[in-house]
Write a protein that holds these residues in place. Structure first.
Motif, PDB file in Angstrom:
ATOM      1  N   ARG A  83      -6.539  25.680  -3.448  1.00 48.73           N
ATOM      2  CA  ARG A  83      -5.381  26.522  -3.756  1.00 48.73           C
ATOM      3  C   ARG A  83      -5.635  27.974  -3.347  1.00 48.73           C
ATOM      4  NH1 ARG A  83      -3.482  30.183  -7.073  1.00 48.73           N
ATOM      5  NH2 ARG A  83      -1.240  30.207  -7.514  1.00 48.73           N
ATOM      6  N   LEU A  84      -6.854  28.452  -3.543  1.00 52.22           N
ATOM      7  CA  LEU A  84      -7.158  29.840  -3.207  1.00 52.22           C
ATOM      8  C   LEU A  84      -7.026  30.097  -1.710  1.00 52.22           C
ATOM      9  CD1 LEU A  84     -10.215  30.626  -5.505  1.00 52.22           C
ATOM     10  CD2 LEU A  84      -7.834  31.232  -5.848  1.00 52.22           C
ATOM     11  N   TYR A  85      -7.255  29.062  -0.896  1.00 53.36           N
ATOM     12  CA  TYR A  85      -7.139  29.207   0.554  1.00 53.36           C
ATOM     13  C   TYR A  85      -5.803  28.675   1.089  1.00 53.36           C
ATOM     14  CZ  TYR A  85     -12.078  30.463   1.027  1.00 53.36           C
ATOM     15  OH  TYR A  85     -13.288  31.112   0.960  1.00 53.36           O
ATOM     16  N   SER A  86      -4.977  28.175   0.206  1.00 58.60           N
ATOM     17  CA  SER A  86      -3.746  27.502   0.623  1.00 58.60           C
ATOM     18  C   SER A  86      -2.674  28.498   1.079  1.00 58.60           C
ATOM     19  CB  SER A  86      -3.202  26.663  -0.539  1.00 58.60           C
ATOM     20  OG  SER A  86      -1.885  26.248  -0.280  1.00 58.60           O
ATOM     21  N   GLU A  87      -2.104  28.266   2.268  1.00 62.21           N
ATOM     22  CA  GLU A  87      -0.991  29.089   2.739  1.00 62.21           C
ATOM     23  C   GLU A  87       0.252  28.826   1.898  1.00 62.21           C
ATOM     24  OE1 GLU A  87      -0.275  28.778   6.879  1.00 62.21           O
ATOM     25  OE2 GLU A  87      -2.321  29.327   7.466  1.00 62.21           O
ATOM     26  N   ALA A  88       0.394  27.600   1.429  1.00 58.81           N
ATOM     27  CA  ALA A  88       1.555  27.266   0.595  1.00 58.81           C
ATOM     28  C   ALA A  88       1.538  28.063  -0.713  1.00 58.81           C
ATOM     29  CB  ALA A  88       1.565  25.766   0.293  1.00 58.81           C
ATOM     30  N   ALA A  89       0.332  28.349  -1.211  1.00 61.53           N
ATOM     31  CA  ALA A  89       0.200  29.140  -2.439  1.00 61.53           C
ATOM     32  C   ALA A  89       0.152  30.636  -2.149  1.00 61.53           C
ATOM     33  CB  ALA A  89      -1.062  28.720  -3.196  1.00 61.53           C
ATOM     34  N   GLY A  90       0.253  31.011  -0.866  1.00 62.21           N
ATOM     35  CA  GLY A  90       0.241  32.422  -0.495  1.00 62.21           C
ATOM     36  C   GLY A  90      -1.139  32.975  -0.207  1.00 62.21           C
ATOM     37  N   THR A  91      -2.120  32.097  -0.016  1.00 63.22           N
ATOM     38  CA  THR A  91      -3.507  32.509   0.236  1.00 63.22           C
ATOM     39  C   THR A  91      -3.955  33.576  -0.769  1.00 63.22           C
ATOM     40  OG1 THR A  91      -2.897  32.282   2.581  1.00 63.22           O
ATOM     41  CG2 THR A  91      -5.143  32.989   2.095  1.00 63.22           C
ATOM     42  N   PRO A  92      -4.109  33.203  -2.037  1.00 63.56           N
ATOM     43  CA  PRO A  92      -4.424  34.191  -3.083  1.00 63.56           C
ATOM     44  C   PRO A  92      -5.724  34.964  -2.870  1.00 63.56           C
ATOM     45  CG  PRO A  92      -3.677  32.130  -4.061  1.00 63.56           C
ATOM     46  CD  PRO A  92      -3.880  31.853  -2.606  1.00 63.56           C
ATOM     47  N   LEU A  93      -6.682  34.399  -2.122  1.00 63.37           N
ATOM     48  CA  LEU A  93      -7.950  35.109  -1.915  1.00 63.37           C
ATOM     49  C   LEU A  93      -7.803  36.330  -1.013  1.00 63.37           C
ATOM     50  CD1 LEU A  93     -10.926  32.600  -1.484  1.00 63.37           C
ATOM     51  CD2 LEU A  93     -10.495  34.198  -3.338  1.00 63.37           C
ATOM     52  N   LEU A  94      -6.728  36.388  -0.233  1.00 59.73           N
ATOM     53  CA  LEU A  94      -6.534  37.498   0.696  1.00 59.73           C
ATOM     54  C   LEU A  94      -6.087  38.743  -0.053  1.00 59.73           C
ATOM     55  CD1 LEU A  94      -6.440  38.402   3.699  1.00 59.73           C
ATOM     56  CD2 LEU A  94      -4.015  37.790   3.678  1.00 59.73           C
ATOM     57  N   ALA A  95      -6.862  39.809   0.060  1.00 57.77           N
ATOM     58  CA  ALA A  95      -6.526  41.082  -0.583  1.00 57.77           C
ATOM     59  C   ALA A  95      -5.599  41.862   0.338  1.00 57.77           C
ATOM     60  CB  ALA A  95      -7.794  41.879  -0.875  1.00 57.77           C
ATOM     61  N   ARG A  96      -4.300  41.743   0.106  1.00 56.95           N
ATOM     62  CA  ARG A  96      -3.335  42.397   1.001  1.00 56.95           C
ATOM     63  C   ARG A  96      -3.526  43.908   1.076  1.00 56.95           C
ATOM     64  NH1 ARG A  96      -2.136  36.905   0.080  1.00 56.95           N
ATOM     65  NH2 ARG A  96      -0.618  36.246   1.645  1.00 56.95           N
ATOM     66  N   SER A  97      -4.050  44.516   0.033  1.00 53.57           N
ATOM     67  CA  SER A  97      -4.174  45.974   0.008  1.00 53.57           C
ATOM     68  C   SER A  97      -5.105  46.505   1.085  1.00 53.57           C
ATOM     69  CB  SER A  97      -4.646  46.432  -1.371  1.00 53.57           C
ATOM     70  OG  SER A  97      -5.822  45.738  -1.744  1.00 53.57           O
ATOM     71  N   PHE A  98      -6.161  45.765   1.424  1.00 53.28           N
ATOM     72  CA  PHE A  98      -7.061  46.257   2.468  1.00 53.28           C
ATOM     73  C   PHE A  98      -7.418  45.194   3.507  1.00 53.28           C
ATOM     74  CE2 PHE A  98      -9.677  44.753  -1.031  1.00 53.28           C
ATOM     75  CZ  PHE A  98     -10.731  44.088  -0.431  1.00 53.28           C
ATOM     76  N   GLN A  99      -6.933  43.973   3.315  1.00 52.21           N
ATOM     77  CA  GLN A  99      -7.152  42.920   4.307  1.00 52.21           C
ATOM     78  C   GLN A  99      -5.850  42.461   4.965  1.00 52.21           C
ATOM     79  OE1 GLN A  99      -9.185  40.092   1.727  1.00 52.21           O
ATOM     80  NE2 GLN A  99     -11.179  40.666   2.571  1.00 52.21           N
ATOM     81  N   GLY A 100      -4.723  42.732   4.325  1.00 54.83           N
ATOM     82  CA  GLY A 100      -3.437  42.374   4.902  1.00 54.83           C
ATOM     83  C   GLY A 100      -3.016  43.394   5.948  1.00 54.83           C
ATOM     84  N   GLN A 101      -2.391  42.929   7.031  1.00 54.37           N
ATOM     85  CA  GLN A 101      -1.983  43.802   8.132  1.00 54.37           C
ATOM     86  C   GLN A 101      -0.494  43.607   8.402  1.00 54.37           C
ATOM     87  OE1 GLN A 101      -5.650  44.169  11.052  1.00 54.37           O
ATOM     88  NE2 GLN A 101      -5.281  42.015  10.647  1.00 54.37           N
ATOM     89  N   PHE A 102       0.245  44.723   8.377  1.00 55.32           N
ATOM     90  CA  PHE A 102       1.703  44.656   8.459  1.00 55.32           C
ATOM     91  C   PHE A 102       2.229  45.781   9.355  1.00 55.32           C
ATOM     92  CE2 PHE A 102       0.059  43.523   4.290  1.00 55.32           C
ATOM     93  CZ  PHE A 102       0.584  42.263   4.069  1.00 55.32           C
ATOM     94  N   ALA A 103       3.391  45.529   9.965  1.00 51.43           N
ATOM     95  CA  ALA A 103       4.054  46.596  10.710  1.00 51.43           C
ATOM     96  C   ALA A 103       4.466  47.690   9.730  1.00 51.43           C
ATOM     97  CB  ALA A 103       5.273  46.035  11.439  1.00 51.43           C
ATOM     98  N   PRO A 104       4.171  48.965  10.029  1.00 50.79           N
ATOM     99  CA  PRO A 104       4.430  50.033   9.054  1.00 50.79           C
ATOM    100  C   PRO A 104       5.879  50.477   8.981  1.00 50.79           C
ATOM    101  CG  PRO A 104       3.458  50.952  11.032  1.00 50.79           C
ATOM    102  CD  PRO A 104       3.450  49.458  11.212  1.00 50.79           C
ATOM    103  N   GLY A 105       6.691  50.130   9.979  1.00 53.64           N
ATOM    104  CA  GLY A 105       8.079  50.581   9.960  1.00 53.64           C
ATOM    105  C   GLY A 105       8.164  52.099   9.939  1.00 53.64           C
ATOM    106  N   SER A 106       9.153  52.620   9.246  1.00 55.65           N
ATOM    107  CA  SER A 106       9.426  54.065   9.286  1.00 55.65           C
ATOM    108  C   SER A 106       8.401  54.915   8.549  1.00 55.65           C
ATOM    109  CB  SER A 106      10.826  54.334   8.727  1.00 55.65           C
ATOM    110  OG  SER A 106      11.801  53.768   9.577  1.00 55.65           O
ATOM    111  N   THR A 107       7.488  54.307   7.775  1.00 55.77           N
ATOM    112  CA  THR A 107       6.413  55.111   7.170  1.00 55.77           C
ATOM    113  C   THR A 107       5.492  55.673   8.252  1.00 55.77           C
ATOM    114  OG1 THR A 107       5.011  53.154   6.872  1.00 55.77           O
ATOM    115  CG2 THR A 107       6.433  53.792   5.024  1.00 55.77           C
ATOM    116  N   TRP A 108       5.648  55.202   9.473  1.00 51.18           N
ATOM    117  CA  TRP A 108       4.884  55.632  10.635  1.00 51.18           C
ATOM    118  C   TRP A 108       5.382  56.980  11.184  1.00 51.18           C
ATOM    119  CZ3 TRP A 108       0.464  53.846  12.421  1.00 51.18           C
ATOM    120  CH2 TRP A 108       0.110  53.925  13.764  1.00 51.18           C
ATOM    121  N   LYS A 109       6.646  57.291  10.895  1.00 48.28           N
ATOM    122  CA  LYS A 109       7.309  58.429  11.548  1.00 48.28           C
ATOM    123  C   LYS A 109       6.686  59.792  11.244  1.00 48.28           C
ATOM    124  CE  LYS A 109      11.693  55.954  11.950  1.00 48.28           C
ATOM    125  NZ  LYS A 109      13.033  55.728  11.369  1.00 48.28           N
TER     126      LYS A 109
END
Length: 709
Positions: A335-361
């Motif tokens: 479950r901790l590695y499951s994509e269906a569960a949202g991959t709970p082990l992944l720390a989005r705060s410093f391991q997740g990578q996202f397009a910044p959108g307008s916060t980039w401006k």
């Protein structure tokens, strides 16, 4: 004839007597040698065969917040172990009966006990289950055994020969104010064979085959301090493996305490707000897709603007760190590695990578204003801009006419920044094949630390990506085989029109950096991605005058006796050279976002005259998904960033949560600021460390002069 026979009989008797006396003499000499000459040597060897070396695991150090509240501590549990040496002397029937009897007592199948007794490296050994420690030490087969079962075994030793019951410490999570902080704290698991061999080669005596080591978060980053030093106990045992007396004892040394910059009260607010915002969006209709927002993940960061210290950091989905205590099940691990569960082990705060959108401006604004543009620059904020054969639209196709940079940031005008990005492409790098063309916007993004790890003291940090010309060329080289393979075949039912068309275009000229790439880069779209922590650090640099810090969670290492061994001071990464006029202009513009711009509707009634928040919202489009929403904000003291994947617009998805965090930080109630209600006494984090008493107590730190500034 009779005389001859009698003579022979006497001769045989003499020979026999001689042999007997010779044997007796030899035996006597040998006994004399063994008992007198070599007596002490053999006595020592005999004694050593009945002496067992037992490794005593140390108590792991605590992890506490900046006020001294325990985030990770220890608790004692009952552990049942089996003596492999004694089991090896038993008959097969007696061994089988003992395993079944022990299994019934502790609620465990005999075959599972058998699997735990196998040495790692044996033919049938299973990694993660087998015993990695000394073959001469009792092997733990059950942790956290109910006290009744442990006492039953202790009270009936004759029924459980070779079964050892003792108490050991394991991790527990006090959760002050209900905090989770799983991604910050991390977890432990048994040491691997390769790790143990490496430690032995390096002469590291702090680990052994029965050790557990940090695998994530501060448990891994500060493992060498937290783990302590094992002790060793020698005990004399009888033929049944029962301990008769202690021979020698080297006490284990407890691990050191890690003081963090995390404040549990703020962490609790951040976690709650992030979870609430996600729950709210999941119940909200998306007007674009006409279905509820997925809101599949999110993250939030609170950072000290002047030092880069992390005050709170949360990610969703998360998990319960206590699942690792005593061994995790296969179902829990999947479950901790499951994509269906949202991959709970992944720390989005410093391991997740996202397009910044307008916060980039804001960073693009700095790049533009240090390369020809000025505060008096006016560009048309039209509803769309034609780039090649495609119209690039403003958000909701809104148009504001001729406006300045400040107004463009307030209303988050895409078409304004499209023109800035296109201008630099046309004047400095209109050749799409030139990977070395200058681009002030790319250079400015890299100066703010994007595209590289921040250096935070947490393992597994992602680097993000600045999608410039060189990156596009490298990406083409690595992916051309895949996309050209799709393009060369007839389109099938499994390949969408978009993917097939993209593959054909990519295969032909996927390395070219064209005008749309430059336009998208200027608004934080395209292939550029950041982590929430990177964005928070960059906004802290805007707040503090240009200093880019290496973020820190650790604040100090304190010995078990309460002595400070090491202070973990903030480290400067670099100074971003921003003219003071540009910095003031940008600061005022972002203040306008909070008072009259895209964040204003979420800050109505907030005392912005007393707590001057600067902010930027962002909504990043992601192919095949709903928008990623961002709010990045700061004051002179803190930076607060919150984002949500597939959550809609930035202020719409996370604005209320960001406001609630600011209210907690400054003690805001309605339109009033009440410093006494602030989550952190004195409003800002204390400079001093918690006070460690000789009796083991931990008290909040005393505040030094100037802390309230």
């Amino acid at each position: 004839m009779a005389t001859t026979a009698s003579h022979r009989s006497r001769l045989r008797l003499v020979v026999l007597q001689t042999l007997v006396f010779s044997l007796l003499a030899t035996l006597g000499a040998r006994l004399y040698y063994l008992q007198v000459i070599s007596g002490e040597q053999y006595q020592g060897q005999a004694a050593s065969q009945s002496v067992r070396d037992i490794v005593v695991q140390p108590q792991r150090g605590l992890v506490v917040d900046a006020m001294g509240r325990p985030l990770v501590s220890n608790r004692l549990i009952w552990v049942v172990s089996l003596d492999r040496t004694l089991l090896g002397r038993m008959s097969e029937a007696d061994r089988t009966e003992l395993l079944h009897r022990t299994g019934r007592a502790i609620g465990m199948k005999a075959h599972k006990i058998e699997a735990k007794l196998l040495l790692c490296g044996d033919a049938d050994a299973v990694a993660g289950t087998c015993w990695n420690g000394s073959p001469y030490q009792p092997v733990p087969v059950a942790l956290d055994v109910p006290e009744a079962a442990a006492l039953r075994i202790l009270e009936q030793p004759e029924d459980f020969p070779g079964v050892v019951v003792d108490r050991q410490s394991v991790r527990q999570y006090p959760a002050p104010y209900g905090v989770n902080a799983a991604h910050l704290l991390g977890y432990l698991s048994p040491i691997t064979k390769d790790e143990l061999e490496s430690a032995e080669e390096a002469g590291d005596s702090s680990v052994n085959g029965a050790s557990v080591v940090g695998r994530a978060g501060v448990e891994k980053e500060y493992d060498e301090w937290l783990r302590g030093q094992p002790g060793y106990q020698q005990v004399a045992v009888d033929s049944k493996g029962r301990v008769r007396q202690d021979v020698s004892d080297l006490e284990a040394q407890p691990g050191d305490t890690l003081v963090t910059s995390i404040d549990a009260k703020v962490q609790s607010v951040v976690e709650k707000q992030l979870a609430d915002m996600i729950a709210t969006q999941r119940a909200t209709r998306d007007p674009v897709t006409n279905r509820n927002f997925e809101a599949d993940s999110g993250a939030a960061v609170v950072m000290e603007a002047k030092t880069g210290r992390i005050v709170a950091m949360a990610s969703q989905p998360t998990y319960d760190p206590s699942v690792w205590v005593g061994g995790i099940t296969d179902k829990q691990l999947k479950r901790l590695y499951s994509e269906a569960a949202g991959t709970p082990l992944l720390a989005r705060s410093f391991q997740g990578q996202f397009a910044p959108g307008s916060t980039w401006k804001p960073f693009m604004t700095v790049g533009a204003m240090t390369h020809g543009y000025t505060p008096s620059t006016i560009l048309n904020c039209s509803s769309s801009v034609q780039i090649g054969n495609r119209a690039f639209h403003n958000h909701e196709s809104a148009g504001y006419g001729p406006i300045s940079f400040a107004k463009a940031l307030e209303v988050s005008c895409n078409t304004f920044f499209f023109q800035v990005g296109m201008h630099f492409w046309q004047t400095l790098g209109s050749d799409p094949d030139d990977v070395n063309a200058k681009d002030p916007l790319v250079e400015q993004a890299e100066k703010f630390g994007f595209g590289k790890r921040t250096g935070v003291d947490l393992p597994g940090e992602a680097s993000g990506r600045v999608a410039d010309r060189k990156w596009k060329r490298d990406y083409y080289e690595s992916m051309k085989g895949y996309y050209c393979g799709i393009a060369k075949k007839p389109q099938d039912d499994k390949t969408s029109d978009f993917v097939y068309k993209f593959s054909r275009e990519f295969c032909i000229e996927g390395w070219k950096y064209r005008l749309p790439d430059a336009a998208n880069f200027a608004i934080g779209q395209g292939d550029t991605i950041v982590t929430p922590l990177q964005l928070a650090r960059a906004y802290a640099a805007i707040s503090n005058g240009g200093t880019l810090w290496e973020p820190r969670v650790g604040k100090a290492i304190v010995s078990p006796e309460g002595q400070v061994i090491r202070e973990i001071k903030p480290q400067k990464d670099r100074k971003v050279k921003i003219p003071a006029t540009v910095l003031r202009y940008l600061d005022d513009a972002l203040k306008g976002v909070a008072t009259v711009g895209t964040m204003q509707w979420k800050l109505g009634g907030f005392p912005l005259d007393k707590v001057q928040i600067r902010a930027k919202t962002g909504s990043a489009e992601v192919y095949g998904k709903q928008s990623t929403g961002w709010v990045a904000s700061y004051t002179k003291d803190y930076v607060v960033v919150m984002m949500m994947s597939q959550g809609g617009t930035g202020s719409g998805s996370t604005g209320d949560g960001v406001r609630a965090i600011w209210e907690a930080l400054y003690g805001v109630e309605g339109d009033q600021v009440k410093p006494g209600k602030a989550a952190i006494p004195g409003t800002t984090p204390p400079r001093n460390l918690p006070v460690f008493g000789e009796d083991g107590s931990i008290l909040p730190p005393g505040r030094s002069k100037g802390d309230d500034s």
